[in-house]
Design a protein around this motif. Structure first.
Motif, PDB file in Angstrom:
ATOM      1  N   ALA A  37       0.856  -1.300   0.037  1.00 30.19           N
ATOM      2  CA  ALA A  37       0.134  -0.229  -0.113  1.00 30.19           C
ATOM      3  C   ALA A  37       0.860   1.193  -0.020  1.00 30.19           C
ATOM      4  O   ALA A  37       2.090   1.229   0.291  1.00 30.19           O
ATOM      5  N   GLU A  38       0.245   2.427  -0.214  1.00 33.14           N
ATOM      6  CA  GLU A  38       1.186   3.675  -0.345  1.00 33.14           C
ATOM      7  C   GLU A  38       0.337   4.767   0.845  1.00 33.14           C
ATOM      8  O   GLU A  38      -0.977   4.489   1.093  1.00 33.14           O
ATOM      9  N   ILE A  39       0.783   5.548   1.380  1.00 27.98           N
ATOM     10  CA  ILE A  39       0.395   6.161   2.575  1.00 27.98           C
ATOM     11  C   ILE A  39      -0.502   7.500   1.721  1.00 27.98           C
ATOM     12  O   ILE A  39       0.315   7.997   0.998  1.00 27.98           O
ATOM     13  N   THR A  40      -1.666   7.715   2.443  1.00 31.50           N
ATOM     14  CA  THR A  40      -2.182   8.769   1.750  1.00 31.50           C
ATOM     15  C   THR A  40      -2.421   9.843   2.573  1.00 31.50           C
ATOM     16  O   THR A  40      -2.557  11.063   2.341  1.00 31.50           O
ATOM     17  N   ALA A  41      -2.512   9.801   4.023  1.00 28.70           N
ATOM     18  CA  ALA A  41      -2.389  10.789   5.253  1.00 28.70           C
ATOM     19  C   ALA A  41      -1.991  10.240   6.156  1.00 28.70           C
ATOM     20  O   ALA A  41      -1.768   9.087   6.480  1.00 28.70           O
ATOM     21  N   ILE A  42      -1.367  11.174   7.083  1.00 29.25           N
ATOM     22  CA  ILE A  42      -0.991  10.977   8.571  1.00 29.25           C
ATOM     23  C   ILE A  42      -1.711  11.568   9.529  1.00 29.25           C
ATOM     24  O   ILE A  42      -2.128  12.673   9.502  1.00 29.25           O
ATOM     25  N   LEU A  43      -2.246  10.692  10.172  1.00 28.64           N
ATOM     26  CA  LEU A  43      -3.333  11.165  11.186  1.00 28.64           C
ATOM     27  C   LEU A  43      -2.403  11.627  12.707  1.00 28.64           C
ATOM     28  O   LEU A  43      -1.686  10.857  13.320  1.00 28.64           O
ATOM     29  N   ARG A  44      -3.008  12.794  12.851  1.00 25.75           N
ATOM     30  CA  ARG A  44      -2.539  13.451  14.259  1.00 25.75           C
ATOM     31  C   ARG A  44      -3.571  13.032  15.329  1.00 25.75           C
ATOM     32  O   ARG A  44      -4.647  12.630  15.077  1.00 25.75           O
ATOM     33  N   ARG A  45      -3.284  13.762  16.667  1.00 27.73           N
ATOM     34  CA  ARG A  45      -4.231  13.499  17.749  1.00 27.73           C
ATOM     35  C   ARG A  45      -5.550  14.104  17.443  1.00 27.73           C
ATOM     36  O   ARG A  45      -6.578  13.516  17.850  1.00 27.73           O
ATOM     37  N   ASP A  46      -5.732  15.567  16.696  1.00 21.35           N
ATOM     38  CA  ASP A  46      -7.115  15.937  16.540  1.00 21.35           C
ATOM     39  C   ASP A  46      -7.594  15.148  15.403  1.00 21.35           C
ATOM     40  O   ASP A  46      -8.980  14.968  15.386  1.00 21.35           O
ATOM     41  N   HIS A  47      -7.158  14.679  14.346  1.00 21.85           N
ATOM     42  CA  HIS A  47      -7.618  13.761  13.473  1.00 21.85           C
ATOM     43  C   HIS A  47      -8.257  12.478  13.941  1.00 21.85           C
ATOM     44  O   HIS A  47      -9.347  12.102  13.694  1.00 21.85           O
TER      45      HIS A  47
END
Length: 173
Positions: A83-93
């Motif tokens: 797979a390929e990364i599309t988004a990086i999630l932070r605490r608020d996400h």
């Protein structure tokens, strides 16, 4: 587009846009970095990990470490890289996804966000003090970038005049 302009848009996208995974995307947890912009991840069901690649827009602009959560999209042409990364999630996400009940149940116990609940311990504080702290923290959250990765390999050198050097010259005379 210059590197600085590109970085500005990538960071803005990371901080401001709340990503909701589509049908073919999934949320995974990074278990280790394998080098060459590859990361090993696991799904919420557990099992064997698989490799994901980081797209060029994130390279040298955003760092991912063990324990971070990312949204990935499967790729067909990969044998080892799935797979390929599309988004990086932070605490608020993550908080946003939990509020909308889109967070995977397998990761629910691992990410305990400090939410105000009736059964939590108060540490000897009254409800008014807790509400004041919550309102102060909400104001600070807007400018709080503490969860972004800071590269500790580079030292911050201070280049300024030291008054101690001037004192040593006076003593010599």
């Amino acid at each position: 587009m210059s590197q600085a302009t590109k970085r500005k848009y990538v960071i803005r996208e990371l901080l401001e846009e709340f990503v909701v995974p589509t049908d073919n995307q999934q949320i995974v947890k990074v278990t280790r970095g394998c080098g060459n912009n590859l990361h090993e991840v696991v799904t919420d069901q557990g099992g064997a990990g698989f490799l994901v690649s980081m797209p060029t827009k994130f390279r040298k602009n955003v760092w991912i470490k063990r324990g971070d959560y990312v949204v990935v999209e499967p790729i067909e042409e990969g044998d080892k890289v799935k797979a390929e990364i599309t988004a990086i999630l932070r605490r608020d996400h993550i908080r946003h996804l939990k509020q909308n009940e889109l967070w995977p149940h397998g990761f629910a116990d691992e990410t305990a966000c400090p939410e105000k609940t009736d059964g939590r311990e108060t540490d000897g504080q009254t409800e008014e003090e807790e509400e004041e702290e919550d309102s102060d923290s909400e104001e600070d959250d807007e400018d709080d970038y503490s969860d972004l990765f800071v590269n500790t390999n580079h030292s911050n050198n201070y280049c300024g005049d030291d008054d101690d050097d001037d004192d040593d010259d006076d003593d010599d005379e």
